[in-house]
Design a protein around this motif. Structure first.
Motif, PDB file in Angstrom:
ATOM      1  N   ALA A  30       0.776  -1.263   0.150  1.00  0.00           N
ATOM      2  CA  ALA A  30       0.018   0.185   0.105  1.00  0.00           C
ATOM      3  C   ALA A  30       0.872   1.138   0.246  1.00  0.00           C
ATOM      4  O   ALA A  30       0.394   2.092  -0.538  1.00  0.00           O
ATOM      5  CB  ALA A  30      -0.937   0.082   1.142  1.00  0.00           C
ATOM      6  N   PHE A  31       1.885   1.328   0.801  1.00  0.00           N
ATOM      7  CA  PHE A  31       2.887   2.377   0.892  1.00  0.00           C
ATOM      8  C   PHE A  31       3.488   2.667  -0.551  1.00  0.00           C
ATOM      9  O   PHE A  31       3.612   3.796  -1.184  1.00  0.00           O
ATOM     10  CB  PHE A  31       3.895   2.198   1.728  1.00  0.00           C
ATOM     11  CG  PHE A  31       4.931   3.420   1.918  1.00  0.00           C
ATOM     12  CD1 PHE A  31       4.628   4.622   2.302  1.00  0.00           C
ATOM     13  CD2 PHE A  31       6.147   3.198   1.286  1.00  0.00           C
ATOM     14  CE1 PHE A  31       5.472   5.656   2.137  1.00  0.00           C
ATOM     15  CE2 PHE A  31       7.028   4.291   0.837  1.00  0.00           C
ATOM     16  CZ  PHE A  31       6.630   5.438   1.490  1.00  0.00           C
TER      17      PHE A  31
ATOM     18  N   TRP B 167       0.786   4.157  -2.854  1.00  0.00           N
ATOM     19  CA  TRP B 167       0.748   5.610  -2.292  1.00  0.00           C
ATOM     20  C   TRP B 167       1.484   6.254  -2.920  1.00  0.00           C
ATOM     21  O   TRP B 167       1.361   7.533  -3.586  1.00  0.00           O
ATOM     22  CB  TRP B 167       0.630   5.661  -0.745  1.00  0.00           C
ATOM     23  CG  TRP B 167       0.201   6.883  -0.353  1.00  0.00           C
ATOM     24  CD1 TRP B 167      -0.895   7.559  -0.578  1.00  0.00           C
ATOM     25  CD2 TRP B 167       0.762   7.643   0.821  1.00  0.00           C
ATOM     26  NE1 TRP B 167      -1.011   8.735   0.043  1.00  0.00           N
ATOM     27  CE2 TRP B 167       0.160   8.778   0.794  1.00  0.00           C
ATOM     28  CE3 TRP B 167       1.940   7.367   1.534  1.00  0.00           C
ATOM     29  CZ2 TRP B 167       0.644   9.849   1.848  1.00  0.00           C
ATOM     30  CZ3 TRP B 167       2.167   8.432   2.194  1.00  0.00           C
ATOM     31  CH2 TRP B 167       1.624   9.624   2.483  1.00  0.00           C
ATOM     32  N   ARG B 168       3.059   5.874  -2.976  1.00  0.00           N
ATOM     33  CA  ARG B 168       4.097   6.692  -3.593  1.00  0.00           C
ATOM     34  C   ARG B 168       3.732   6.988  -5.278  1.00  0.00           C
ATOM     35  O   ARG B 168       4.200   7.565  -5.793  1.00  0.00           O
ATOM     36  CB  ARG B 168       5.397   5.914  -3.310  1.00  0.00           C
ATOM     37  CG  ARG B 168       6.433   6.650  -3.762  1.00  0.00           C
ATOM     38  CD  ARG B 168       7.862   5.951  -3.139  1.00  0.00           C
ATOM     39  NE  ARG B 168       8.180   4.883  -4.022  1.00  0.00           N
ATOM     40  CZ  ARG B 168       9.320   4.290  -3.983  1.00  0.00           C
ATOM     41  NH1 ARG B 168      10.216   4.672  -3.092  1.00  0.00           N
ATOM     42  NH2 ARG B 168       9.481   3.379  -4.968  1.00  0.00           N
TER      43      ARG B 168
ATOM     44  N   TRP C 107       1.007   6.602  -6.743  1.00  0.00           N
ATOM     45  CA  TRP C 107      -0.195   7.670  -6.661  1.00  0.00           C
ATOM     46  C   TRP C 107       0.464   8.950  -6.558  1.00  0.00           C
ATOM     47  O   TRP C 107      -0.460   9.979  -6.615  1.00  0.00           O
ATOM     48  CB  TRP C 107      -1.251   7.142  -6.208  1.00  0.00           C
ATOM     49  CG  TRP C 107      -2.488   7.746  -6.311  1.00  0.00           C
ATOM     50  CD1 TRP C 107      -2.919   8.151  -7.399  1.00  0.00           C
ATOM     51  CD2 TRP C 107      -3.412   8.312  -5.195  1.00  0.00           C
ATOM     52  NE1 TRP C 107      -4.309   8.910  -7.295  1.00  0.00           N
ATOM     53  CE2 TRP C 107      -4.632   8.725  -5.962  1.00  0.00           C
ATOM     54  CE3 TRP C 107      -3.324   7.920  -3.816  1.00  0.00           C
ATOM     55  CZ2 TRP C 107      -5.461   9.291  -5.392  1.00  0.00           C
ATOM     56  CZ3 TRP C 107      -4.392   8.582  -3.131  1.00  0.00           C
ATOM     57  CH2 TRP C 107      -5.556   9.009  -3.883  1.00  0.00           C
TER      58      TRP C 107
ATOM     59  N   PHE D 123       1.470  10.304  -3.750  1.00  0.00           N
ATOM     60  CA  PHE D 123       0.834  10.481  -2.541  1.00  0.00           C
ATOM     61  C   PHE D 123      -0.376  11.417  -2.392  1.00  0.00           C
ATOM     62  O   PHE D 123      -1.085  12.273  -1.520  1.00  0.00           O
ATOM     63  CB  PHE D 123       2.003  11.399  -1.668  1.00  0.00           C
ATOM     64  CG  PHE D 123       3.232  10.869  -1.460  1.00  0.00           C
ATOM     65  CD1 PHE D 123       3.496   9.751  -0.526  1.00  0.00           C
ATOM     66  CD2 PHE D 123       4.363  11.264  -2.408  1.00  0.00           C
ATOM     67  CE1 PHE D 123       4.809   9.201  -0.456  1.00  0.00           C
ATOM     68  CE2 PHE D 123       5.637  10.494  -2.255  1.00  0.00           C
ATOM     69  CZ  PHE D 123       5.805   9.661  -1.284  1.00  0.00           C
ATOM     70  N   GLY D 124      -1.435  10.886  -3.375  1.00  0.00           N
ATOM     71  CA  GLY D 124      -2.537  11.336  -3.558  1.00  0.00           C
ATOM     72  C   GLY D 124      -2.599  13.046  -4.106  1.00  0.00           C
ATOM     73  O   GLY D 124      -3.590  13.436  -3.838  1.00  0.00           O
TER      74      GLY D 124
ATOM     75  N   PHE E  74      -3.404   4.167  -7.814  1.00  0.00           N
ATOM     76  CA  PHE E  74      -4.611   4.179  -7.244  1.00  0.00           C
ATOM     77  C   PHE E  74      -5.242   2.680  -6.982  1.00  0.00           C
ATOM     78  O   PHE E  74      -5.895   2.517  -5.809  1.00  0.00           O
ATOM     79  CB  PHE E  74      -5.432   5.246  -7.728  1.00  0.00           C
ATOM     80  CG  PHE E  74      -6.835   5.689  -7.026  1.00  0.00           C
ATOM     81  CD1 PHE E  74      -6.620   6.009  -5.691  1.00  0.00           C
ATOM     82  CD2 PHE E  74      -7.959   5.384  -7.396  1.00  0.00           C
ATOM     83  CE1 PHE E  74      -7.971   6.269  -5.113  1.00  0.00           C
ATOM     84  CE2 PHE E  74      -9.012   5.590  -6.808  1.00  0.00           C
ATOM     85  CZ  PHE E  74      -9.099   5.993  -5.593  1.00  0.00           C
TER      86      PHE E  74
ATOM     87  N   LEU F 252      -3.683   0.620  -4.565  1.00  0.00           N
ATOM     88  CA  LEU F 252      -3.913   1.113  -3.067  1.00  0.00           C
ATOM     89  C   LEU F 252      -5.316   0.559  -2.722  1.00  0.00           C
ATOM     90  O   LEU F 252      -5.363   0.148  -1.629  1.00  0.00           O
ATOM     91  CB  LEU F 252      -3.855   2.771  -3.018  1.00  0.00           C
ATOM     92  CG  LEU F 252      -4.048   3.487  -1.679  1.00  0.00           C
ATOM     93  CD1 LEU F 252      -2.803   2.874  -0.717  1.00  0.00           C
ATOM     94  CD2 LEU F 252      -4.128   4.870  -1.961  1.00  0.00           C
TER      95      LEU F 252
END
Length: 139
Positions: free
Chosen positions: A81-82, A85-86, A88, A90-91, A111, A114
């Protein structure tokens, strides 16, 4: 170990893993971890309950094994997931990522990974619940 610290949108994170690890295969990491965890937990409990007379330990050892497998699976899924997220970023960019560009493809993949990681995390928790609730084998 080589790493670099980055700050994106006020979020600081270390890059311990190279960007090359974020490929199409990361999309499947969390569901595969969940599937392997499912097999380990349910096959381990089923074999123990079917052949109890062959083992010198009781069901508490099986429960500890399920707990260890669950902890390892949750750590691996959190790592996945990290990385997602990276990927992506960090959103930083909101979905939908539907433009025909390489950036949008990577953002969509991050995404989606995640979301799959979140689903797999919940699935691993639900797979391990019977080990917390059951105290022995029932015939």
């Amino acid at each position: 170990m080589r790493y670099r610290i980055v700050s994106v949108g006020g979020v600081t994170a270390m890059h311990l893993f190279p960007k090359e690890i974020e490929s199409f295969w990361t999309l499947f990491t969390a569901p595969v971890v969940w599937a392997v965890h499912f097999l380990i937990c349910y096959l381990g409990a089923a074999v123990y309950c079917a052949k109890q007379h062959l083992f010198t330990f009781d069901f508490a050892v099986v429960r500890v094994g399920v707990a260890v497998a669950t902890a390892v699976a949750l750590i691996l899924i959190a790592l996945s997931a990290f990385l997602a997220w990276r990927q992506w970023r960090f959103g930083e960019h909101d979905p939908p990522h539907d433009d025909p560009t390489g950036l949008d493809r990577r953002l969509f993949q991050g995404f989606a990974t995640l979301l799959l990681s979140g689903l797999s995390f919940v699935a691993v928790v639900y797979v391990s619940l019977p080990a917390l609730l059951l105290t022995g084998c029932y015939q």
